[in-house]
Design a protein around this motif. Structure first.
Motif, PDB file in Angstrom:
ATOM      1  N   ALA A 195      -1.265   2.800   6.348  1.00 26.79           N
ATOM      2  CA  ALA A 195      -1.838   1.544   5.416  1.00 26.79           C
ATOM      3  C   ALA A 195      -0.701   0.483   5.424  1.00 26.79           C
ATOM      4  O   ALA A 195      -1.110  -0.564   5.587  1.00 26.79           O
ATOM      5  CB  ALA A 195      -2.557   2.074   4.137  1.00 26.79           C
ATOM      6  N   TRP A 202      -1.366  -3.245   7.053  1.00 32.74           N
ATOM      7  CA  TRP A 202      -1.102  -4.333   6.018  1.00 32.74           C
ATOM      8  C   TRP A 202       0.080  -5.239   6.472  1.00 32.74           C
ATOM      9  O   TRP A 202      -0.373  -6.473   6.443  1.00 32.74           O
ATOM     10  CB  TRP A 202      -0.852  -3.793   4.727  1.00 32.74           C
ATOM     11  CG  TRP A 202      -0.646  -4.590   3.517  1.00 32.74           C
ATOM     12  CD1 TRP A 202      -1.559  -4.950   2.769  1.00 32.74           C
ATOM     13  CD2 TRP A 202       0.644  -5.227   3.054  1.00 32.74           C
ATOM     14  NE1 TRP A 202      -1.213  -5.856   1.680  1.00 32.74           N
ATOM     15  CE2 TRP A 202       0.021  -5.736   1.629  1.00 32.74           C
ATOM     16  CE3 TRP A 202       1.897  -5.018   3.355  1.00 32.74           C
ATOM     17  CZ2 TRP A 202       1.137  -6.364   1.129  1.00 32.74           C
ATOM     18  CZ3 TRP A 202       2.804  -5.754   2.850  1.00 32.74           C
ATOM     19  CH2 TRP A 202       2.353  -6.700   1.520  1.00 32.74           C
ATOM     20  N   PHE A 224      -6.715  -0.983   0.694  1.00 26.61           N
ATOM     21  CA  PHE A 224      -6.164  -0.052   1.447  1.00 26.61           C
ATOM     22  C   PHE A 224      -5.682   1.113   0.681  1.00 26.61           C
ATOM     23  O   PHE A 224      -5.656   2.330   1.156  1.00 26.61           O
ATOM     24  CB  PHE A 224      -4.567  -0.818   1.972  1.00 26.61           C
ATOM     25  CG  PHE A 224      -4.678  -1.541   3.252  1.00 26.61           C
ATOM     26  CD1 PHE A 224      -5.072  -0.717   4.395  1.00 26.61           C
ATOM     27  CD2 PHE A 224      -4.544  -2.910   3.228  1.00 26.61           C
ATOM     28  CE1 PHE A 224      -5.105  -1.735   5.507  1.00 26.61           C
ATOM     29  CE2 PHE A 224      -4.766  -3.450   4.221  1.00 26.61           C
ATOM     30  CZ  PHE A 224      -5.014  -3.035   5.397  1.00 26.61           C
ATOM     31  N   PRO A 264       0.919  -1.068  -0.070  1.00 31.92           N
ATOM     32  CA  PRO A 264       0.153   0.134   0.085  1.00 31.92           C
ATOM     33  C   PRO A 264       0.905   1.182  -0.009  1.00 31.92           C
ATOM     34  O   PRO A 264       2.198   1.375   0.551  1.00 31.92           O
ATOM     35  CB  PRO A 264      -0.890  -0.144   1.418  1.00 31.92           C
ATOM     36  CG  PRO A 264      -0.790  -1.510   1.504  1.00 31.92           C
ATOM     37  CD  PRO A 264       0.445  -1.924   1.146  1.00 31.92           C
TER      38      PRO A 264
END
Lengths: 315, 536
Positions: A235, A239, A274, A230
């Motif tokens: 994000a 992630w 995301f 991302p």
């Protein structure tokens, strides 16, 4: 004038070092290619991996050819051939097979995934599978003739040190240290909690797992791929934590070999989500640390930056 | 033979995943005194003299089903023997059986490192001969057991099931704390070595069951033998592993274990340790045939020192599917037959004409483990790698006679250089001092056949207990001892090896590389500052 005096004052060491450094700095991928090459050499020479040069050449050829063909029909940016070399080297480091066609298939799948599994972003398109990871997992699933050898690196402190330092160098260049740390720390904490705090194993049981070359290579060289992760830093961290949690679950409860690779494969598609939620300009390869030069895609980056600024202001 | 099943269930408050997540591991123990053991530890009764040389295990993996057969050297009195095997589930009576111990001999003979002999032809005369020399014999007996009683409650130990399987009385226990289990075992005449506690607790925390075995002397007498049969268990678990941690509980040095693995698809390798091949296909001097056992011990030990002490070593891997025509090259011993496979627990083969049908891949791994180098149990992976491998060493007997023709003179030169290479190979493989063999070449040059030099005097790697003359003579004179010598713990348990020169070199080269990189980065940073300054 100043430039000239600077040149004359340079030590001979700097003179010698300047051109390879210039080359390395011109693109973080050069660092990656060099380091992966070093690991491969170390594996073959020192760890006596069963690997013939023909396999390596075939992987490189298949990757480059696939990349060339896809590039030919798309954006014609042949700089991307460097990424193909990285994918090919990563494949030879991680995927084991006795059949040359299987490794070539893996190379093809890796590169093709970059062009097939894409989603739209402001600047154009972005792929969401880590190419090497996709190639490895799909080849294992399709052919049943390839495997991962998580134990092939052994576990010694020297290796940890080597991969760690070299990995850091790359991550600083591509600014993806956050992903590596988020993944590694989460994975460590989960494993520590389970192995040491809950089950009561001693710490060397836990440490043994984290000095594995395969895990470190994954942490520093695979999950940190700046293009398929991302774009927004928050994000990315969420992630990476998700990847770590899934990897932990798969390894501790499902006994999957090479669990982080499988976890990354399954979490990769969430990159789309995301990127939709956390808007941020896409990463572009280029001389990110040389302020005097402009990145090849600087214009696109600039456009998207303006776009995001406007968008954020309007919100 | 009585079979009792207690209907108990797994405590539901403990997550089922914990039960599943841990596979079997084995803990062998004895009442009172101690000695070494297989995956577990022996605790011997006061007078028992125990010595565990090399343990052997057969592993069969079919999907999630694992069959483990254990055999271990045990020189003590059988009634002193007991064994505790933690298992992931409560084993049913059908999951436990004994098998004839001959199977270990068969597998060992078939797969042990081999010496091959070739005979040169005289270029001025005739033709080639081909032979091989088998290299094996492992003295392995088995296990013995001792007294034990049923108890529970106050120890928080519960007897889940109870069986008699041939000469063994078997209990399956569940425990909720290691101290309870320890007290139970102690109160029932077993003594657990101090080191075992640190590993018992994690296994209990993982909700493992404990499979406790002792010998039923009446049953054993009925069988009219003093030797115990190998015990085989099977269970379903996704985890393919072999516990070794308990075996290190009271072991002073490293222990050796040979694993014979059968799978459908291909080689078995470790996932949490590096799997490394032992050196193979090397030409070595003729005289090694007289001391091949010692040669292999030293080769293995030196290789282990150089390649790493925390590795698993591959000694043999061969596709022995029913459809295959070549089962070895050359064969040390006959390959396993249908009956052997069935005995080992390979359940997926069927009789087909005189052989069998079905895919079978055989792997032999050699592990020398100790607490320092093996902090985790061995976890295995069944790979699709069907490439054959064998540890094979080659000696080539030169031709003797008149070499008056041109080809003959050329041949003599070639042999001289080959014999030099053979000596160098010997030094590289074993670390032996080859200067005393300087007449090896001369012997050929003067056409003095046969009488080869006696055993070396070791220079570097000689383990102390082999410097004893009697021992050396024994090795030289008795080829049958080779395997026993090869894997006997006393020769391989050097714990305190200094890091090898090789690894120093590695450290140096990587450090230099990293240093160069850092310097380059600093240089680059400096340059940028200058540029930035200039721009300002």
């Amino acid at each position: 004038m100043e430039t000239i005096s600077l040149k004359t004052n340079r030590s001979s060491f700097e003179e010698v070092m300047s051109s390879p450094i210039k080359w390395l700095n011109s693109d973080p991928r050069h660092y990656q290619i060099s380091f992966l090459g070093i690991f491969l050499f170390y594996g073959i020479e020192d760890l006596n991996w069963e690997m013939n040069w023909l396999n390596i050449a075939a992987t490189l050829a298949a990757s480059l050819l696939t990349q060339f063909l896809f590039t030919w029909f798309t954006n014609k940016n042949y700089q991307s051939l460097k990424s193909a070399i990285i994918s090919a080297l990563s494949l030879t480091l991680l995927l084991k097979t006795n059949l040359i066609l299987v490794i070539m298939l893996a190379a093809f799948l890796s590169i093709a995934s970059k062009f097939i599994f894409t989603f739209k972003i402001v600047e154009g398109k972005k792929h969401f599978f880590n190419p090497t990871n996709f190639g490895i997992i799909l080849t294992i699933l399709i052919t049943g003739n390839a495997w991962i050898s998580p134990g092939q690196w052994g576990s010694n402190a020297l290796l940890v040190f080597g991969i760690g330092i070299l990995g850091l160098a790359v991550l600083i260049k591509v600014k993806r240290l956050d992903v590596a740390l988020a993944f590694f720390i989460t994975f460590c904490l989960l494993n520590f909690t389970r192995s040491v705090l809950i089950l009561g194993w001693q710490t060397d049981f836990f440490l043994h797992q984290f000095t594995s070359g395969t895990l470190l290579l994954f942490t520093f060289f695979m999950i940190t791929d700046p293009v398929s992760t991302p774009s927004h830093s928050k994000a990315r961290i969420v992630w990476a934590v998700l990847v770590a949690m899934l990897a932990f679950y798969l390894s501790a409860y499902e006994f999957v070999n090479g669990a982080p690779l499988w976890a990354l494969f399954f979490i990769s598609p969430t990159t789309i989500l995301f990127d939709k939620i956390f808007l941020h300009p896409k990463f572009y390869w280029g001389p990110t640390n040389l302020p005097t030069k402009e990145a090849p895609n600087a214009q696109a980056t600039q456009i998207s930056k303006t776009f995001f600024t406007l968008k954020n202001q309007s919100i | 033979m009585k079979t009792q099943n207690s209907k108990s269930k797994i405590n539901k408050s403990i997550p089922l995943s914990y039960v599943l997540c841990l596979t079997s591991f084995i803990l062998i123990l004895f009442p009172f005194k101690n000695a070494n053991a297989f995956c577990g530890f022996y605790v011997a009764k006061a007078d028992a003299t125990l010595f565990n040389k090399t343990s052997q295990v057969i592993l069969v993996r079919d999907g999630d089903k694992t069959t483990i057969t254990m055999s271990s050297d045990f020189d003590g009195n059988v009634k002193d023997f007991a064994m505790v095997i933690p298992v992931p589930v409560i084993l049913k009576r059908d999951n436990i059986r004994t098998i004839p111990s001959q199977i270990f001999q068969t597998l060992d003979n078939y797969s042990s490192p081999r010496l091959t002999e070739y005979y040169d032809e005289n270029p001025c005369e005739s033709r080639v001969l081909y032979e091989y020399d088998a290299v094996s014999k492992m003295s392995l007996e088995s296990v013995a057991a001792s007294g034990m009683e049923k108890d529970e409650e106050k120890y928080k130990v519960k007897i889940e099931a109870q069986y008699t399987v041939d000469e063994y009385d078997i209990l399956i226990l569940s425990a909720s704390e290691s101290s309870g289990l320890e007290r139970w075992l102690t109160d029932n005449g077993y003594k657990i070595p101090a080191g075992a506690r640190e590993v018992l607790q994690p296994y209990i925390n993982s909700n493992m069951k404990f499979f406790v075995v002792k010998v039923n002397m009446e049953e054993l007498e009925k069988k009219q033998t003093k030797f115990l049969s190998p015990l085989q268990i099977n269970f379903n678990s996704p985890k393919f592993m072999l516990p070794i941690r308990l075996g290190m509980a009271n072991a002073k040095g490293a222990q050796d274990m040979i694993v014979y693995a059968f799978t459908k698809s291909g080689r078995v390798e470790a996932t949490n340790y590096r799997t490394v091949k032992v050196p193979t296909d090397t030409k070595i001097p003729e005289f090694v045939s007289g001391c091949f056992g010692k040669f292999y011990v030293d080769t293995y030990r030196k290789h282990r020192e150089e390649a790493g002490e925390n590795n698993v070593y591959l000694e043999y891997a061969w596709n022995i599917s029913g459809s295959v025509t070549q089962f070895c090259d050359p064969c040390n011993g006959p390959p396993p037959m249908l009956q052997d496979l069935v005995t080992a627990g390979v359940g997926w083969v069927n009789q087909y004409h005189y052989g069998y049908s079905g895919d079978v891949f055989f792997t032999r791994l050699h592990i020398t483990y100790d607490r320092k180098n093996f902090p985790q149990d061995l976890i295995f992976e069944e790979t699709p790698n069907r490439e054959n491998f064998q540890a094979r060493y080659v000696i080539t007997h030169p031709a003797y006679g008149e070499f008056t023709c041109d080809a003959g003179r050329k041949y003599v030169k070639e042999v001289m250089s080959r014999r030099n290479d053979e000596l160098n190979n010997l030094a590289i493989l074993t670390g032996w001092d080859i200067t005393q063999y300087s007449d090896y070449n001369k012997k050929f040059a003067q056409f003095i056949p046969a009488h080869e030099p006696r055993m070396r005097s070791t220079k570097t790697n000689a383990p102390d207990n082999l410097d004893n003359d009697n021992k050396q003579d024994e090795i030289i004179s008795n080829d049958n001892n080779i395997k026993q010598e090869s894997f006997g713990v006393p020769y391989l348990n050097d714990n305190s090896n200094p890091p090898s020169g090789n690894s120093d070199l590695k450290i140096l080269s990587i450090s230099v590389m990293v240093l160069l990189m850092l310097m380059a980065m600093v240089a680059q940073l400096g340059k940028r500052k200058v540029v930035a300054h200039k721009n300002n």
